[in-house]
Design a protein around this motif. Structure first.
Motif, PDB file in Angstrom:
ATOM      1  N   ASN A   9       0.825  -1.203   0.000  1.00  0.00           N
ATOM      2  CA  ASN A   9       0.000   0.000   0.000  1.00  0.00           C
ATOM      3  C   ASN A   9       0.860   1.253   0.000  1.00  0.00           C
ATOM      4  OD1 ASN A   9      -2.486   1.346   0.038  1.00  0.00           O
ATOM      5  ND2 ASN A   9      -2.406   1.592   2.254  1.00  0.00           N
ATOM      6  N   THR A 475      -8.140   2.888  -2.573  1.00  0.00           N
ATOM      7  CA  THR A 475      -8.068   2.222  -1.274  1.00  0.00           C
ATOM      8  C   THR A 475      -9.499   1.970  -0.814  1.00  0.00           C
ATOM      9  OG1 THR A 475      -6.021   3.381  -0.714  1.00  0.00           O
ATOM     10  CG2 THR A 475      -7.223   2.336   1.088  1.00  0.00           C
ATOM     11  N   SER A 501      -5.820  -2.418  -1.213  1.00  0.00           N
ATOM     12  CA  SER A 501      -5.275  -1.567  -2.270  1.00  0.00           C
ATOM     13  C   SER A 501      -5.635  -2.155  -3.632  1.00  0.00           C
ATOM     14  CB  SER A 501      -3.746  -1.452  -2.138  1.00  0.00           C
ATOM     15  OG  SER A 501      -3.404  -0.851  -0.907  1.00  0.00           O
TER      16      SER A 501
END
Length: 526
Positions: A9, A475, A501
């Motif tokens: 992420n 996200t 993600s």
């Protein structure tokens, strides 16, 4: 969220943020490239019309403007990363990054002066690992100084932009608190860098020497890793140190020592005395042109010819032709990459090996063509043809490209047919969404944005929405709610899901899709 998911992420967000300042480079490259080419004495002699005082003055102005962008890259990276990572009120984050970058360098300058280690005025500060940045002599932290400030400001901004202070200090609360806390943090950052950066600078220099000694093996490994990381969107993070630090090599240009093959290339574009571009361009960059401009269009032809059914071949032609032209002209390759990846990881792995071998070929042939963002025909003409064969060796690339086209074509066609890989047009009818032009979608007008939201698990599941050059980066709260078939029905050519993600690959029209999606979300929230 596990450690791997957090790392992915972070890498995804950093890669997206880095892309914003990198997008400035084509501007500098265009100004430097055109001015260098059209003020070249050989070109001027060949085309006397260019030998005009006013025209050459314009070229000098373009050269100065390009160099101005190039010299300000660390500050541009600081602002770009802070703005790219800020969750809201991005303007304040940008302002805070400027303040932080200035204070960091002024702090380092003060410590150099106090300790008596500042470079003497009559000597080149580069000899002492220092440089003049925006009028201040400081340590030569380069792009990494900007990245450090950008990351620091993004963290502080996201934590404090809604900070509430007591009533008598309320004026300094909220967004106004961010530049204040940034100024204090930048003092400590400058002090820390004063002590630790010389070590890291020496480490980069040593690593650069080691990397450059690896020769053809180093070129292959670099190309292979770079391409392998592309589906994850982490390739920007990987190549940046080679672009801007001693890892990519060092060269003296115009009496100054420049680090990083991309930085050297931009410096050489603005230097009229350049007779041959930096050799490390052959090792770390020129191979992209062979793969992207020549190899991947051949792969598209192979996928087209490997379709046995004539009707489906015709139906698939639009997607494959569009993907081939996009790769050839602009250097954007994701539609082809994901068509290979989702047909079979083996096909994409072979593509990665071919990509790496292209770097080996250009290293052997000493083809030194630079680029700023992509490696399509536009940049090939600007940084290859217009700069002349003596500087770049572009004619050798074209000669090598002819047999290479057929190597790509026949090998991929053989693999697809031999192992019955389900490339576009060869899979089930339900999979033929891949044949649509990226971004066009199968959803009727007015419903595409809602379909994307539904594919992402609903509006309440979306935490953050952004994009890079070709991907919608999202996200979400719950990654299990993602519907890949629904997203592919909107024209996506690929979906990468890692925990919360998500990357949805639409191609170069993704910025329009993202803007339309944000406008739609605002309209339904009112």
């Amino acid at each position: 969220m596990g450690i791997k998911e957090k790392a992915f992420n972070l890498g995804q967000k950093l890669g997206k943020a880095i892309l914003l300042p990198i997008a400035i480079l084509p501007v500098a490259g265009l100004l430097l490239g055109v001015s260098a080419a059209l003020s070249n004495p050989v070109i001027v002699k060949t085309y006397p019309a260019l030998n005009h005082v006013a025209m050459q003055a314009v070229f000098k102005i373009m050269n100065a403007a390009g160099n101005g962008v190039f010299s300000a890259l660390p500050l541009i990276f600081a602002v770009g990363i802070a703005v790219g990572l800020a969750k809201a009120d991005k303007g304040t984050a940008g302002l805070a990054s400027v303040i932080g970058y200035l204070i960091m360098n002024c702090t380092i300058n003060a410590l150099l002066t106090i300790t008596g280690t500042i470079a003497p005025k009559d000597m080149d500060p580069k000899l002492f690992g220092q440089g003049n940045i925006l009028g201040t002599v400081t340590l030569q932290t380069g792009i990494f100084g900007g990245i450090i400030i950008g990351l620091m400001v993004a963290y502080l901004h996201n934590r404090y932009y809604q900070k509430k202070l007591p009533t008598y200090l309320a004026f300094f609360g909220g967004s106004r608190f961010v530049p204040i806390v940034t100024a204090v943090a930048a003092l400590f950052a400058g002090a820390a860098l004063f002590f630790i950066w010389p070590f890291f600078g020496a480490l980069f220099a040593s690593a650069g020497i080691l990397v450059n000694k690896t020769g053809l093996l180093g070129a292959f490994i670099y190309g292979f890793i770079l391409r392998l990381l592309l589906p994850l969107g982490l390739h920007h993070v990987f190549y940046l140190p080679f672009w801007t630090t001693a890892l990519g090599g060092t060269l003296e240009v115009g009496g100054k020592n420049v680090e990083g093959f991309q930085a050297v290339f931009l410096a050489q574009l603005g230097d009229p005395n350049t007779a041959k571009f930096f050799g490390n361009l052959a090792k770390f960059n020129s191979g992209r042109y062979l793969h992207i401009m020549i190899g991947l269009p051949a792969v598209c032809l192979a996928m087209y010819r490997a379709i046995p059914d004539k009707k489906r071949r015709i139906a698939t032609m639009g997607f494959l032709l569009s993907a081939a032209l996009t790769s050839f002209i602009t250097g954007v390759t994701e539609p082809i990459d994901f068509a290979l990846l989702f047909a079979s990881p083996v096909l994409y792995l072979v593509s990665c090996v071919y990509f790496a071998l292209c770097f080996v070929i250009t290293t052997v042939a000493d083809i030194t063509i630079g680029s700023t963002f992509s490696a399509g025909v536009i940049e090939f003409l600007l940084f290859g043809v217009m700069q002349g064969n003596a500087k770049t060796g572009y004619l050798y690339l074209l000669l090598i490209g002819i047999p290479l086209f057929f190597v790509y074509y026949f090998s991929f066609k053989f693999m697809i047919q031999k192992f019955n890989y389900k490339t576009p047009g060869r899979g089930d009818e339900a999979d033929d969404v891949m044949m649509d032009e990226p971004g066009s979608g199968k959803v009727t007008d007015g419903k595409k944005e809602q379909a994307i939201i539904d594919g992402l698990g609903g509006l309440e599941n979306i935490v953050d929405l952004d994009n890079c050059a070709t991907r919608l980066r999202v996200t979400v709260k719950d990654g299990t709610k993602i519907s890949e078939p629904r997203l592919k029905g909107t024209g996506a050519v690929g979906i990468i899901s890692k925990g919360n993600s998500i990357q949805v690959v639409y191609g170069p029209t993704v910025n329009i899709i993202k803007n339309d999606l944000e406008a739609y979300i605002k309209s339904i929230e009112i």
